[in-house]
Design an enzyme around this catalytic site. Structure first.
Site, short mmCIF file in Angstrom:
data_model
loop_
_atom_site.label_atom_id
_atom_site.label_comp_id
_atom_site.label_asym_id
_atom_site.label_seq_id
_atom_site.Cartn_x
_atom_site.Cartn_y
_atom_site.Cartn_z
CE1 TYR A 162 42.84 53.68 75.87
CE2 TYR A 162 43.00 52.53 73.83
CZ TYR A 162 42.65 52.99 74.68
OH TYR A 162 41.19 53.79 74.66
CD GLU A 219 35.94 60.67 84.53
OE1 GLU A 219 35.54 61.76 85.10
OE2 GLU A 219 36.10 60.08 83.10
CB ALA A 246 33.31 54.35 75.10
CG HIS A 301 39.65 58.83 81.12
ND1 HIS A 301 38.56 58.26 79.89
CD2 HIS A 301 38.50 59.51 81.99
CE1 HIS A 301 37.41 58.45 80.56
NE2 HIS A 301 37.48 59.40 81.22
NE ARG A 339 42.59 58.13 71.91
CZ ARG A 339 41.93 56.89 72.58
NH1 ARG A 339 41.93 57.13 73.97
NH2 ARG A 339 41.79 55.87 71.48
NE ARG A 358 40.48 49.59 73.31
CZ ARG A 358 39.64 50.47 74.56
NH1 ARG A 358 40.16 50.14 75.45
NH2 ARG A 358 39.07 51.48 73.67
N PRO A 382 33.74 49.32 79.41
CG PRO A 382 32.93 49.98 78.03
CD PRO A 382 32.95 49.87 79.81
CG ASN A 383 36.30 47.17 74.12
OD1 ASN A 383 35.43 46.45 73.89
ND2 ASN A 383 34.74 48.79 74.20
CG ASN A 439 39.74 53.93 82.11
OD1 ASN A 439 38.92 54.19 81.83
ND2 ASN A 439 40.66 53.98 81.48
C1 DQA Z 1 40.09 55.27 78.10
C2 DQA Z 1 39.68 56.78 76.65
C3 DQA Z 1 38.08 55.91 76.67
O1 DQA Z 1 37.71 56.99 75.28
C4 DQA Z 1 38.27 55.00 75.90
O2 DQA Z 1 36.49 54.86 75.56
C5 DQA Z 1 38.77 53.72 76.37
C6 DQA Z 1 39.42 54.29 77.62
C7 DQA Z 1 41.18 55.90 78.25
O3 DQA Z 1 41.51 55.10 79.14
O4 DQA Z 1 42.02 56.10 77.74
O5 DQA Z 1 38.03 52.62 76.42
O6 DQA Z 1 38.64 55.17 78.79
#
Ligand code: DQA
Length: 139
Positions: A23, A96, A75, A98, A105, A18, A10-11, A72
């Site tokens: 990011y 995985e 959240a 991030h 954070r 964003r 998501p996102n 990835n």
């Molecule tokens: C993320 C880190 C997560 O905590 C966050 O909710 C994201 C992006 C990252 O790539 O740093 O959406 O996965």
């Protein structure tokens, strides 16, 4: 030929727009073009979804289709036992990623449910993390 699937949760469709301080300013499609150019010998597939069930369906369907998954989970890493169960249920390796350093954070980002079932975890190295994850799957 290796066949690798990248899953973004998501996102992450908003990458480049964003919170660019966290990011970065590149959207994922642009980065994907660079990755595919660089790794022309790897068949790199991409799936993004904002929906937990769709991600689970994709993980399950990938078990026989791909050599490995780079995920990835966004959240969902911090909330989804169901995605962790899907990762545990398949036999291909999962790495995985991030983009941001989640440990620098909020504390709710410090735990990931799926990490324990992954081959490895790459955190805080920006989009480069995806490249490193792919390399770890093809060696
Ligand atoms: C993320 C880190 C997560 O905590 C966050 O909710 C994201 C992006 C990252 O790539 O740093 O959406 O996965």
């Amino acid at each position: 030929m290796h066949k690798i699937l990248i899953i973004n949760g998501p996102n992450l469709n908003l990458l480049g727009k964003r919170q660019t301080d966290i990011y970065g300013g590149i959207n994922f499609e642009e980065y994907l073009t660079l990755l595919r150019d660089k790794y022309a010998i790897i068949d790199i597939h991409y799936f993004q979804s904002n929906h937990e069930g769709a991600i689970i369906d994709k993980i399950q369907a990938s078990n026989t289709e791909f050599d490995g998954i780079v995920i990835n989970p966004g959240a969902y890493a911090h909330t989804s036992i169901a995605i962790a169960d899907a990762v545990q249920a398949i036999s291909i390796p999962v790495v995985e990623v991030h983009i941001s350093n989640v440990f620098a954070r909020e504390s709710f980002r410090h735990h990931s449910y799926l990490s324990a079932y992954c081959k490895g975890v790459i955190i805080g190295l920006g989009l480069n993390g995806y490249q490193l994850a792919i390399e770890s799957l093809i060696i």
